[in-house]
Write an enzyme that holds these catalytic residues in place. Structure first.
Site, mmCIF file in Angstrom:
data_model
loop_
_atom_site.group_PDB
_atom_site.id
_atom_site.type_symbol
_atom_site.label_atom_id
_atom_site.label_comp_id
_atom_site.label_asym_id
_atom_site.label_seq_id
_atom_site.Cartn_x
_atom_site.Cartn_y
_atom_site.Cartn_z
ATOM 1 N N THR A 180 0.841 -1.198 0.000
ATOM 2 C CA THR A 180 0.000 0.000 0.000
ATOM 3 C C THR A 180 0.878 1.250 0.000
ATOM 4 O O THR A 180 1.991 1.248 0.508
ATOM 5 C CB THR A 180 -0.943 0.029 1.216
ATOM 6 O OG1 THR A 180 -0.181 0.152 2.427
ATOM 7 C CG2 THR A 180 -1.797 -1.234 1.283
ATOM 8 N N GLY A 181 0.337 2.307 -0.577
ATOM 9 C CA GLY A 181 1.090 3.557 -0.633
ATOM 10 C C GLY A 181 2.400 3.405 -1.382
ATOM 11 O O GLY A 181 3.454 3.836 -0.915
ATOM 12 N N ALA A 182 2.338 2.812 -2.573
ATOM 13 C CA ALA A 182 3.555 2.405 -3.282
ATOM 14 C C ALA A 182 3.978 3.371 -4.384
ATOM 15 O O ALA A 182 4.856 3.045 -5.177
ATOM 16 C CB ALA A 182 3.363 1.019 -3.882
ATOM 17 N N GLY A 213 8.331 7.325 -2.063
ATOM 18 C CA GLY A 213 8.986 7.091 -0.793
ATOM 19 C C GLY A 213 9.338 5.649 -0.524
ATOM 20 O O GLY A 213 9.730 4.890 -1.423
ATOM 21 N N TYR A 262 0.024 11.532 15.404
ATOM 22 C CA TYR A 262 0.932 10.653 14.676
ATOM 23 C C TYR A 262 1.553 9.623 15.616
ATOM 24 O O TYR A 262 1.584 8.421 15.311
ATOM 25 C CB TYR A 262 2.027 11.470 13.994
ATOM 26 C CG TYR A 262 3.008 10.612 13.222
ATOM 27 C CD1 TYR A 262 2.647 10.056 12.002
ATOM 28 C CD2 TYR A 262 4.276 10.325 13.727
ATOM 29 C CE1 TYR A 262 3.521 9.258 11.290
ATOM 30 C CE2 TYR A 262 5.160 9.522 13.025
ATOM 31 C CZ TYR A 262 4.779 8.992 11.813
ATOM 32 O OH TYR A 262 5.647 8.185 11.126
#
Length: 281
Positions: free
Chosen positions: A9-11, A14, A163
């Site tokens: 995920t979130g690939a 970064g 966070y």
């Protein structure tokens, strides 16, 4: 990793992109997620051009539970097996934002998204076993506190506090998941990637980020080095059967005292199950 299917995920940038690239170079078939179709497709093209093989693209904003459920349905419909799930997506927002479902954005994306996606894909992971769930946490977990009276920061919001809480939640989730998966061949581990030079938090940075990141950037890890532990936990034969751990720089580490509180972990699991609609109130 030849023949194995890995979800990252979130690939599209970064650490996530570097993780996907590294696993592709080891022969994995990839399923990558991103919020933007063009950027996600471009990432897939870059991975293939670098020598990677099959890359399936899925587009969704994982802070939205409706989109996340659609994503999971699409994955289950097209991926006959899932050998590794890398819960990499995450973010930092200095000011409070609400998601489409009215949840606080940091908590929704950093904790509830991996919690819900893992649970929705868990049967397929178990069918593909031995399988692994790898969740990107942070050393910020050591400063985290789970405020069950104000999980969403409705009364008192701080970007840093939200966070840190979410990164502690990643560990409580991972350790509880590992306990629930005992006796199966699915493992769950979490990691701290290190201080990596990425665009993390750039959408809504805090004052400390604006001040210190430009100074510290020359000393930060590259994205590839930051992805090393994610890749290791996803692929290393030496970690077969190892579960319920926290890793940094490729080695197991002790996490904060609060992260080992089993009562808090179970309570957070139950609250998260209600917030994601996995169980009713």
């Amino acid at each position: 990793m030849q023949g194995m299917t890995v979800v990252v995920t979130g690939a599209t940038g970064g650490i996530g992109k570097a993780t996907a690239m590294g696993l592709a170079m080891m022969g994995a078939n990839l399923a990558i997620t991103g919020r933007d179709i063009e950027r996600t497709e471009e990432t897939a093209r870059q991975i293939r051009a670098a020598g990677g093989g099959q890359v399936d693209v899925f587009v969704a904003d994982l802070s939205s539970q409706a989109q996340l459920r659609r994503l999971a349905d699409e994955m289950l419909g097209s991926l006959s097996r899932i050998d590794v799930l890398v819960n990499n997506v995450g973010g930092y927002w200095n000011t409070r934002h609400a998601t489409a479902e009215g949840l606080e954005h940091t908590f929704a994306l950093n904790h509830l998204a991996p919690f819900l996606l893992t649970n929705l894909l868990l049967d397929r992971l178990q069918q593909s076993a031995p399988a692994r769930v790898v969740t990107v946490s942070s050393n910020a977990q050591a400063m985290g506190r789970i405020d069950f009276n104000d999980l969403q920061g409705e009364r008192n919001y701080s970007g840093a506090r939200a966070y840190n809480q979410s990164k502690l939640a990643n560990l409580l989730f991972t350790y509880e998941l590992a306990r629930r998966l005992q006796g199966t061949s699915v493992t769950a581990n979490a990691l701290h990637p290190g201080m990596v030079s990425t665009g993390f938090g750039a959408e809504d940075p805090g004052g400390a980020q604006r001040l210190f990141v430009p100074i510290l950037r020359p000393f930060m890890l590259t994205e590839a080095r930051g992805a090393a532990t994610s890749i290791q936990l996803s692929s290393s034969p030496a970690l077969e059967g190892i579960s319920g751990g926290f890793f940094a720089k490729g080695k197991p580490r002790k996490s904060s005292k609060d992260s080992y509180d089993e009562a808090s972990a179970e309570r957070l699991w139950n609250v998260s199950a209600v917030l994601t609609g996995l169980t009713s109130t």
